[in-house]
Every structure is written in structure tokens, then in C-alpha cells.
Design an enzyme around this catalytic site. Structure first.
Site, PDB file in Angstrom:
ATOM      1  N   TRP A 210       0.755  -1.224  -0.405  1.00  0.00           N
ATOM      2  CA  TRP A 210       0.050   0.071  -0.039  1.00  0.00           C
ATOM      3  C   TRP A 210       0.996   1.164   0.053  1.00  0.00           C
ATOM      4  O   TRP A 210       0.339   2.085  -0.439  1.00  0.00           O
ATOM      5  CB  TRP A 210      -1.026  -0.030   1.076  1.00  0.00           C
ATOM      6  CG  TRP A 210      -1.814  -1.128   0.980  1.00  0.00           C
ATOM      7  CD1 TRP A 210      -2.002  -2.465   1.869  1.00  0.00           C
ATOM      8  CD2 TRP A 210      -3.089  -1.432  -0.114  1.00  0.00           C
ATOM      9  NE1 TRP A 210      -3.021  -3.169   1.174  1.00  0.00           N
ATOM     10  CE2 TRP A 210      -3.449  -2.654   0.207  1.00  0.00           C
ATOM     11  CE3 TRP A 210      -3.330  -0.666  -1.080  1.00  0.00           C
ATOM     12  CZ2 TRP A 210      -4.514  -3.265  -0.656  1.00  0.00           C
ATOM     13  CZ3 TRP A 210      -4.549  -1.024  -2.141  1.00  0.00           C
ATOM     14  CH2 TRP A 210      -4.941  -2.201  -1.891  1.00  0.00           C
TER      15      TRP A 210
ATOM     16  N   ASP B 282      -1.159   6.572   6.764  1.00  0.00           N
ATOM     17  CA  ASP B 282      -2.306   5.521   6.067  1.00  0.00           C
ATOM     18  C   ASP B 282      -2.549   4.797   7.241  1.00  0.00           C
ATOM     19  O   ASP B 282      -1.803   3.696   7.538  1.00  0.00           O
ATOM     20  CB  ASP B 282      -1.938   4.883   4.843  1.00  0.00           C
ATOM     21  CG  ASP B 282      -2.981   3.810   4.344  1.00  0.00           C
ATOM     22  OD1 ASP B 282      -3.951   3.720   5.204  1.00  0.00           O
ATOM     23  OD2 ASP B 282      -2.743   3.372   3.463  1.00  0.00           O
TER      24      ASP B 282
ATOM     25  N   LYS C 194     -12.043  -1.849   7.110  1.00  0.00           N
ATOM     26  CA  LYS C 194     -11.517  -2.873   7.988  1.00  0.00           C
ATOM     27  C   LYS C 194     -11.856  -2.713   9.464  1.00  0.00           C
ATOM     28  O   LYS C 194     -12.276  -3.445  10.036  1.00  0.00           O
ATOM     29  CB  LYS C 194      -9.888  -2.843   8.024  1.00  0.00           C
ATOM     30  CG  LYS C 194      -9.570  -3.004   6.473  1.00  0.00           C
ATOM     31  CD  LYS C 194      -8.091  -2.628   6.272  1.00  0.00           C
ATOM     32  CE  LYS C 194      -7.734  -2.542   4.727  1.00  0.00           C
ATOM     33  NZ  LYS C 194      -7.932  -3.623   4.022  1.00  0.00           N
TER      34      LYS C 194
HETATM   35  C1  LIG Z   1      -2.983   0.159   4.293  1.00  0.00           C
HETATM   36  C2  LIG Z   1      -4.183   0.066   3.281  1.00  0.00           C
HETATM   37  N1  LIG Z   1      -4.039   1.370   2.748  1.00  0.00           N
HETATM   38  C3  LIG Z   1      -4.947   1.291   1.562  1.00  0.00           C
HETATM   39  C4  LIG Z   1      -5.804   0.528   1.302  1.00  0.00           C
HETATM   40  C5  LIG Z   1      -6.554   0.522   0.179  1.00  0.00           C
HETATM   41  O1  LIG Z   1      -7.847   0.657   0.701  1.00  0.00           O
HETATM   42  P1  LIG Z   1      -9.125   1.139  -0.393  1.00  0.00           P
HETATM   43  O2  LIG Z   1      -9.421  -0.167  -1.092  1.00  0.00           O
HETATM   44  O3  LIG Z   1     -10.514   1.385   0.563  1.00  0.00           O
HETATM   45  O4  LIG Z   1      -9.202   2.059  -1.455  1.00  0.00           O
HETATM   46  C6  LIG Z   1      -5.820  -0.862   1.777  1.00  0.00           C
HETATM   47  C7  LIG Z   1      -6.760  -1.795   1.479  1.00  0.00           C
HETATM   48  O5  LIG Z   1      -6.508  -2.962   1.890  1.00  0.00           O
HETATM   49  C8  LIG Z   1      -4.973  -0.918   2.912  1.00  0.00           C
HETATM   50  O6  LIG Z   1      -4.663  -1.873   3.626  1.00  0.00           O
END
Ligand SMILES: Cc1ncc(COP(=O)(O)O)c(C=O)c1O
Length: 381
Positions: free
Chosen positions: A120, A190, A214
Site C-alpha cells: 500500500w 495511512d 477494516k
Molecule cells: C493500508 C491500506 N491502505 C490502503 C488500502 C486501500 O483501501 P481501499 O480499497 O479502501 O482503497 C488498503 C486496503 O486493503 C490498505 O490495507
């Protein structure tokens, strides 16, 4: 060798609070508490809002306004958000924030510094690169992301627009155990896979954000906690829909907001407060993590946890079987015991148990027992 029948329960026979129910360890969308699912069901009743269901009420009307503001107030209480921070509810999940952050926070074409700690973080880097220069301040890539480089090892330069970190790495199951001191630039985090589940001092971040699916409930929505002075400095000329300032000025109702998602997140937050709030969520998180890591560590001949111990995530326990050939059997036996969503991220394989706010401690105990049984059987189930 124990009889195969030990694991032979069909999914439909797994009962939780009297309902047929699988226990999902999926990384997101994640498991919801039964009490919240029940409330959601009741909430859809058209009698709730003078003959309209919550899905039908107008987003500018007083009923929705109450729901919307209550969600923001609960977030402020639960996360102990200081008054100098704005709380935004934005569509598009965490990924939309990967794109919006550099558009809103980059000044004068300055680079965005990123601590690369997993998939991510790579995505955040890729999105930032689409709108200007980026730099890698530190990286765990050479160690296959088993570690998170400690803040002392980060090369953050004062000319950066901001530093982006991923507080918990969902795919590799690692966590940033310590935050940097005396950063010369704003810190952006994040926290999608641990917000409210794990302790995070919001006041240390200029921006802290999370996709909701989550730890906070529904997929497709993000919570962004941003210092107000940064809103004032958002560049002119951004399309309003991409501007934090425009969203803040409209109270996160710039267009038709995802009303159902906000309402669902409100139900989740209400439940979290009733259960004892952030402190209780953190306690449960630690208990769940300890149960599962201890079970893995009891059987080093069978399981290999991926993260280096000081960097272990509290919410995503990532591990492999020493004999990877047994993985299909592991997953099949787990499913028969009512435990699902245990396959690792598609990019890395292996196994992963994701346990966020909605996972009861009892769920972690059931998984730990399963890990013990599987090990005792030598995987021959
Ligand atoms: C740490 C992290 N950031 C970003 C995301 C992306 O999230 P989204 O699918 O809501 O865009 C995730 C998804 O698993 C994640 O675990």
C-alpha cells in the site's frame, strides 16, 4: 492420528449467537459484529423516518444531517481528535486519498517523501508520482518487507511537501512501532488497517486517514483527519471534488454523500463506544494478536510468521506453512471449522489472519485452537 471427522463441520453448522455464520479473517471488507448487523437490519425499516427508510431520506434533510454529524462527533471522541483538526468523510476508500493527498498538500512542486513498507505504501508512492516528484525516505523492500525501517534510519528532507507512512502494512503484517520525533515536514499516515483497533496518537499526524472497511465498517468510504492550517494552504484551482478545503467547507456534503455507508459506519462507531471505546478495542486487539502469534510460535516446525517480531502487526497476522504444499488442506480444514478469509494477499500468497475491531477475542481463540490442532495432526487432516 486423529480422525478426519474432527474438522468435519459444514460451514452452515457453525453457530455464532445462534445464527449460521462463518468467522471471517478477511483483510477487508472485514467481519462485522452481530449486534451491528442486527441494528443495520432494523435500521432499514421504513418506519424509522416517518415512512422512509434510512436509504431513502434526503442528504440535505435534518435526519441525515443528524446521522452525519453524529458520526463525525463519535470519531472525534473515539480517536481523541484535537479541535484544530477537521474530520472529513470522503468517498473512494483509502486509494482515493493516495491521489488527493499530493494534490492538496504539495506546494511549489516539492517532492513527496514516502517510507516504503509494503504494497500500500508502493501504491501511495505511485499515486503521488502521477502528480509530481517523489522520494523514498526509507524502504523495507530489500528485506521483503519483513521489517519496517526504524525512524532513525529515515532520510527525510526539509524540502519535502510531507512524509507519507503506512502505520500498519496489511499485506506483509508489519507495523510502525514508533513514530519519528522532530520531523521537519508534516507527517501523513495511512492507518486503514489499524485505526481505532490499535493505539495511534492522532495529534502526531498532520493528516491521518483510513479506508473504513477494516476497522470502521463499510467499504468505499474514507475518514481523513487533517490539520486545519493545511486546508487553508490547499492550492487554488483544484476541481472542488478533489479539494480537501472544498469538502471541509461543505461539511463533507459537497455532493450527495454515500449516505448508507456513513450511516453504517455510525452504527459501527456506536457499538465501539458502547463496548468501551478505543481503550477496550486496543485491549482486545492485543489479546487477539497474542493468542494467534503465541499459537504460531508454539509450532515453529509447522508455521513461519513472516514479520520480524519487533515489527509484528497487531491486526494482520501473516504466516506461512513450512510445508507450503499443505496450504490447500489448511484452508479447507479451516473452512470446515467455520474459519474463512485466511489466504494471504494475492500478490504474496501464504496465509493471513486479519482481526480488526469487529473480531471477537473468542474468534482469535478459535483460530489459535485450530492452529494447535492442525499442528498436532501434522497437517494431515
Ligand atoms: C493500508 C491500506 N491502505 C490502503 C488500502 C486501500 O483501501 P481501499 O480499497 O479502501 O482503497 C488498503 C486496503 O486493503 C490498505 O490495507
Amino acid at each position: 492420528m486423529p480422525a478426519r471427522g474432527r474438522y468435519d463441520r459444514t460451514p452452515g453448522e457453525v453457530k455464532v449467537n445462534g445464527a449460521n455464520r462463518m468467522l471471517s479473517f478477511g483483510a477487508g471488507p472485514a467481519r462485522w459484529p452481530e449486534a451491528v448487523l442486527r441494528r443495520a437490519k432494523e435500521g432499514l425499516d421504513p418506519a424509522r423516518f416517518g415512512g422512509l427508510s434510512v436509504l431513502e431520506i434526503g442528504h440535505r434533510g435534518p435526519d441525515y444531517a443528524r446521522i452525519h454529524e453524529e458520526v463525525r462527533e463519535r470519531l472525534r471522541r473515539l480517536l481523541a481528535v484535537p479541535e484544530d483538526r477537521e474530520i472529513l468523510l470522503l468517498p473512494g476508500g483509502a486509494t482515493m486519498q493516495f491521489a488527493m493527498l499530493p494534490l492538496n498538500l504539495r506546494r511549489d512542486g516539492r517532492p513527496v517523501d514516502v517510507v516504503l513498507t509494503g504494497r500500500w505504501a508502493e501504491k501511495a508512492l505511485e499515486h503521488a508520482r502521477a502528480s509530481g516528484p517523489v522520494r523514498v525516505a526509507a524502504s523495507g523492500k530489500e528485506q521483503s518487507y519483513r521489517i519496517v525501517p526504524p525512524p532513525e534510519a529515515w532520510a527525510v528532507r526539509a524540502d519535502a511537501a510531507y512524509l507519507h507512512v503506512t502505520t500498519n502494512n496489511t499485506v506483509f503484517g508489519t507495523r510502525l512501532a514508533r513514530l519519528p520525533e522532530d520531523l521537519p515536514v508534516p507527517l501523513v499516515g495511512d492507518a486503514s488497517s489499524e485505526i481505532l483497533a490499535a493505539p495511534l496518537p492522532v495529534s502526531r499526524f498532520a493528516v491521518l486517514y483510513a479506508g473504513a472497511q477494516k476497522c470502521l465498517g463499510p467499504a468505499g468510504l474514507a475518514v481523513v483527519v487533517i490539520r486545519r492550517d493545511l486546508l487553508e494552504a490547499v492550492p487554488e484551482g483544484l476541481p472542488p471534488m478533489l479539494s480537501y478545503r472544498a469538502h471541509a467547507a461543505a461539511g463533507s456534503r459537497l455532493n450527495t454523500p454515500p449516505t448508507a455507508l456513513v450511516w453504517l459506519m455510525g452504527l459501527m462507531l456506536e457499538w465501539i463506544e458502547e463496548e468501551g471505546g478505543a481503550e477496550e478495542m486496543h485491549r482486545r486487539t492485543r489479546e487477539r494478536a497474542a493468542l494467534v502469534y503465541e499459537a504460531l510460535d508454539r509450532h515453529p516446525e509447522v508455521y513461519e510468521p513472516v514479520a520480524a517480531p519487533p515489527c509484528r502487526s497487531l491486526t494482520n497476522v501473516v504466516f506461512r506453512l513450512r510445508n507450503p504444499g499443505l496450504q490447500p488442506r489448511f484452508l479447507e480444514a479451516a473452512r470446515a471449522a467455520g474459519l474463512v478469509g485466511l489466504a494471504g494477499h494475492r500478490s504474496v500468497g501464504g496465509l493471513r489472519a486479519s482481526m480488526y475491531t469487529g473480531m471477537p477475542v473468542e474468534g482469535a481463540r478459535r483460530l489459535a485452537e485450530f492452529l494447535d490442532r492442525f499442528a498436532a495432526d501434522g497437517g494431515a487432516v
